[in-house]
Design an enzyme around this catalytic site. Structure first.
Site, short mmCIF file in Angstrom:
data_model
loop_
_atom_site.label_atom_id
_atom_site.label_comp_id
_atom_site.label_asym_id
_atom_site.label_seq_id
_atom_site.Cartn_x
_atom_site.Cartn_y
_atom_site.Cartn_z
N LYS A 109 0.88 -1.22 -0.02
CA LYS A 109 0.03 0.03 0.01
C LYS A 109 0.82 1.40 -0.05
O LYS A 109 0.77 2.08 -0.93
CB LYS A 109 -0.87 0.11 1.24
CG LYS A 109 -1.66 1.19 1.56
CD LYS A 109 -2.36 1.36 2.73
CE LYS A 109 -1.55 1.90 4.01
NZ LYS A 109 -1.57 3.28 4.25
N ASN A 110 1.93 1.25 1.11
CA ASN A 110 2.49 2.64 1.21
C ASN A 110 3.48 2.74 0.14
O ASN A 110 4.09 4.05 -0.18
CB ASN A 110 3.05 2.40 2.47
CG ASN A 110 2.26 2.76 3.46
OD1 ASN A 110 1.18 3.10 3.16
ND2 ASN A 110 2.67 2.35 4.65
N CYS A 149 -5.55 8.34 8.84
CA CYS A 149 -5.54 7.65 9.99
C CYS A 149 -5.40 8.76 10.98
O CYS A 149 -4.53 9.44 10.71
CB CYS A 149 -4.82 6.39 10.22
SG CYS A 149 -5.28 4.90 9.29
N ARG A 172 -0.04 15.34 12.38
CA ARG A 172 0.60 14.79 11.16
C ARG A 172 1.03 16.01 10.21
O ARG A 172 0.44 16.17 9.25
CB ARG A 172 -0.26 13.83 10.23
CG ARG A 172 -0.63 12.68 11.24
CD ARG A 172 -1.28 11.48 10.22
NE ARG A 172 -0.44 10.68 9.54
CZ ARG A 172 -0.64 9.61 8.74
NH1 ARG A 172 -1.93 9.21 8.86
NH2 ARG A 172 -0.01 8.94 8.25
N PRO A 173 2.05 16.76 10.71
CA PRO A 173 2.39 18.10 9.89
C PRO A 173 3.22 17.78 8.50
O PRO A 173 3.58 16.27 8.51
CB PRO A 173 3.59 18.63 10.80
CG PRO A 173 4.19 17.49 11.76
CD PRO A 173 3.04 16.36 11.87
N ASP A 231 5.38 19.95 7.24
CA ASP A 231 6.42 20.84 7.02
C ASP A 231 7.79 20.53 6.21
O ASP A 231 8.20 21.26 5.61
CB ASP A 231 7.00 21.60 8.44
CG ASP A 231 7.55 20.35 9.50
OD1 ASP A 231 6.69 19.78 9.67
OD2 ASP A 231 8.51 20.49 9.81
N GLN A 232 8.11 19.30 6.43
CA GLN A 232 9.15 18.90 5.82
C GLN A 232 9.10 18.59 4.45
O GLN A 232 10.03 18.72 3.46
CB GLN A 232 9.99 17.50 6.53
CG GLN A 232 10.08 17.52 7.96
CD GLN A 232 11.13 18.59 8.06
OE1 GLN A 232 12.36 18.45 7.73
NE2 GLN A 232 10.93 19.69 9.07
N ASP A 279 4.03 0.73 12.15
CA ASP A 279 2.77 0.13 11.60
C ASP A 279 2.69 -1.22 11.96
O ASP A 279 1.78 -1.87 11.47
CB ASP A 279 3.06 0.44 10.12
CG ASP A 279 2.88 1.86 9.49
OD1 ASP A 279 2.32 2.56 10.32
OD2 ASP A 279 3.14 2.16 8.45
N ILE A 322 7.00 7.22 16.89
CA ILE A 322 6.79 7.97 15.72
C ILE A 322 5.29 8.68 16.05
O ILE A 322 5.21 9.79 15.28
CB ILE A 322 6.48 6.77 14.50
CG1 ILE A 322 7.77 5.96 14.40
CG2 ILE A 322 6.42 7.84 13.05
CD1 ILE A 322 9.10 6.61 14.05
N ARG A 338 -8.92 0.14 3.56
CA ARG A 338 -8.02 0.94 2.76
C ARG A 338 -6.75 0.30 2.74
O ARG A 338 -6.06 0.79 1.76
CB ARG A 338 -8.03 2.27 3.82
CG ARG A 338 -9.22 3.35 3.80
CD ARG A 338 -8.85 4.45 4.36
NE ARG A 338 -7.41 4.72 4.13
CZ ARG A 338 -6.90 5.64 4.92
NH1 ARG A 338 -7.30 5.99 6.02
NH2 ARG A 338 -5.47 5.88 4.43
C1 EPZ Z 1 4.13 7.01 6.55
O1 EPZ Z 1 3.38 8.19 6.91
C2 EPZ Z 1 3.07 5.96 6.27
N1 EPZ Z 1 2.04 6.45 5.39
C3 EPZ Z 1 2.50 5.70 7.61
O2 EPZ Z 1 1.71 4.52 7.39
C4 EPZ Z 1 3.57 5.11 8.54
O3 EPZ Z 1 3.07 4.95 9.94
C5 EPZ Z 1 4.72 6.36 8.73
O4 EPZ Z 1 5.17 6.47 7.26
C6 EPZ Z 1 5.87 5.87 9.34
O5 EPZ Z 1 6.46 4.80 8.76
C7 EPZ Z 1 2.42 6.34 4.21
O6 EPZ Z 1 3.35 5.85 3.42
C8 EPZ Z 1 0.88 6.69 3.08
P1 EPZ Z 1 6.35 10.28 8.33
P2 EPZ Z 1 3.99 9.67 6.69
O7 EPZ Z 1 6.48 11.55 7.36
O8 EPZ Z 1 5.02 9.65 5.61
C9 EPZ Z 1 7.01 13.82 11.75
C10 EPZ Z 1 -0.09 3.00 7.91
O9 EPZ Z 1 -0.71 2.38 8.80
N2 EPZ Z 1 6.72 14.59 10.31
O10 EPZ Z 1 7.36 9.12 8.07
O11 EPZ Z 1 3.05 10.76 6.99
C11 EPZ Z 1 5.45 12.89 11.90
O12 EPZ Z 1 4.81 13.78 12.87
C12 EPZ Z 1 0.55 4.44 7.93
O13 EPZ Z 1 0.17 2.33 6.73
C13 EPZ Z 1 7.06 15.98 10.56
O14 EPZ Z 1 7.27 16.36 11.80
O15 EPZ Z 1 4.98 9.42 8.19
C14 EPZ Z 1 5.84 11.59 12.51
O16 EPZ Z 1 6.54 11.68 13.84
C15 EPZ Z 1 -0.24 5.33 8.88
N3 EPZ Z 1 7.12 16.74 9.58
C16 EPZ Z 1 7.28 11.21 11.87
O17 EPZ Z 1 7.79 12.59 11.33
C17 EPZ Z 1 6.95 16.20 8.32
O18 EPZ Z 1 6.74 17.12 7.37
C18 EPZ Z 1 7.25 10.36 10.78
O19 EPZ Z 1 6.41 10.67 9.85
C19 EPZ Z 1 6.41 15.09 8.30
C20 EPZ Z 1 6.59 14.07 9.43
#
Ligand code: EPZ
Length: 448
Positions: A22-23, A117, A122-123, A125-126, A331, A353, A423
């Protein structure tokens, strides 16, 4: 209202086949916007998030034709639009990948803030940091939410030109920002260096897909990714013929891990096919540590994971700390918790996370589990058995945890809010029934 109904207590036995991730596919589908020729993507899972991605692509002008089971020919030649339709943008998290891809394709993109979810803040900013570093102007229109608070409504990106030739250092390791950085940089001028990148298998899959189509990317799977921009991505046609090349989506690490835990928790005996064992190592190691047998088997041209447990054996308690890949995946945290509630002793779970990924604890408690949640974790006190109950899937992986708990519990479990589960897990009911589970999808009158 649709629910999953499980009569628990049956060990999972037999062979199960893992779908495309999925991801990964939710990034590969937007990535087709960057291509100058058609492509065929196969091993595409039949899940809701894929349906949403395809609706968005078609709305933008893409031609998508099914060409076999789980295989689609995608041609984005006619895409003119740069605005992601609002309903679909808000329906899933990964809609933000359309921003990176549209920026790369049209030098502009608009999307409502992504949904997904509810597992904490879920910011993005990056993501914006990467877009801006490449030359995009970011505009964030605001709106008032139902609580009367101001929040960002949408993301609007514009630029004259995307220019790499710089190092972009992420402040946090983010899967989504790394993916979006790659999507926006593959057609930028010059060389972009992304630093402090996430290393998940789906990031490598996106890079492999784009390289297959002609992109120049080095280092995917490490924390430093170097992208030399190209003008065209036209590697999808086999040279000298009209034949379109086919790219298979990487197997779903989390789906495989979920069935590994389900096999163990039900004291079953399952062969899990279509996997990349290296992606599952941290999950295999954790299961082995608590007393489950996990074997990697090479059989002719097949490699599979064999998971089994002695009937009646109690699992050892353990500690988990979630981390970016190659650490223990967030996950998989709820699913493993659904097994640890049956372990012998106390397990500590530390979630690094997402700050709100323990809503499943209250649901497991309805089934007899003993879990105390803390600020960033949970303490699980093992019990002898669970009993069936009416529970909710609070999010995708929490829903998977409810299924595992229901499969192990005595009696009948009804799981509501199954839309979350559907989903992300392809044909989960059929797959589980084929290995001996008593699970069905049933429609009930709406509760008032
Ligand atoms: C991806 O989410 C996955 N979703 C999530 O899958 C998964 O839990 C997550 O990566 C971590 O492995 C998809 O791939 C669609 P991140 P993502 O950006 O990309 C912080 C599932 O169940 N952060 O790696 O949104 C954030 O708050 C799910 O399949 C910032 O601060 O996750 C978190 O603490 C749900 N600023 C950490 O980084 C940003 O701009 C990691 O988030 C982005 C993220």
């Amino acid at each position: 209202m649709d629910k999953f109904v499980i009569n628990g207590g049956r060990p999972l036995q037999g062979d199960i086949y893992i779908s495309g991730a999925k991801n990964s596919v939710v990034a590969l589908l937007p990535a087709t916007l960057l291509l100058d020729v058609p492509v065929i993507i196969e091993n595409v899972p039949d899940i809701k998030d894929v349906e949403i991605c395809m609706t968005i692509l078609r709305h933008l002008g893409a031609d998508i034709q099914p060409v076999g089971p789980g295989a689609y020919r995608i041609d984005c030649a006619a895409v003119k639009d740069h605005a992601v339709p609002e309903r679909q943008a808000r329906a899933m998290r990964a809609s933000y990948y359309f921003l990176g891809a549209l920026l790369g394709r049209c030098r502009r993109g608009i999307a409502a803030m992504p949904g997904g979810c509810h597992i904490g803040e879920r910011p993005i900013d990056q993501h914006l940091l990467a877009f801006e570093a490449l030359g995009a102007k970011v505009h964030l229109p605001m709106r008032y939410n139902e609580k009367g608070e101001q929040e960002v409504d949408a993301v609007e990106l514009t630029c004259n030109d995307l220019v790499g030739d710089k190092e972009i250092v992420f402040n946090v390791v983010s899967v989504g920002a790394t993916m979006n950085g790659i999507l926006a940089a593959v057609k930028a001028k010059g060389t972009t260096v992304l630093v402090n990148c996430a290393r998940e298998p789906h990031i490598v899959d996106l890079a492999n897909f784009l390289m297959f189509m002609g992109a120049h990317i080095k280092g995917a799977g490490t924390s430093k990714i170097i992208i030399e921009g190209v003008e065209r991505l036209d590697g999808g046609i086999i040279p000298g013929s009209d034949e379109i090349r086919t790219y298979p989506v990487v197997p779903d690490q989390i789906e495989a891990g979920t069935y590994m835990v389900a096999a163990a928790a039900t004291r079953g005996d399952l062969r899990i096919h279509g996997v990349i064992p290296q992606h599952l190592k941290v999950i295999s190691d954790k299961l082995t540590e608590i007393g489950v047998t996990v074997e990697e088997v090479e059989d002719k041209d097949d490699v599979y994971i064999h998971v089994y447990t002695e009937p009646g054996k109690r699992f050892r308690a353990t500690n988990i700390r979630t981390e970016p890949y190659p650490g223990f995946p967030t996950d998989m945290q709820p699913q493993l918790a659904a097994l640890l509630v049956l372990s012998n002793g106390q397990s500590n779970i530390n979630e690094q996370i997402w700050e709100d990924r323990f809503r499943y604890a209250a649901e497991l408690a309805k089934m007899g589990a003993n879990i105390n949640t803390t600020r960033d974790g949970a303490i699980v006190f093992g019990v002898d058995k669970l009993h069936g109950a009416n529970v909710n899937a609070c999010d995708l992986r929490a829903g998977a945890a409810m299924i595992i708990a229901g499969l192990t519990a005595e009696g009948r479990t009804e799981i509501a809010e199954i839309g979350y589960i559907e989903r992300g897990y392809e044909h989960i009911v059929d797959k589980l029934r084929a290995v001996g589970a008593d699970i069905s999808r049933q429609t009930f009158p709406d509760e008032t």
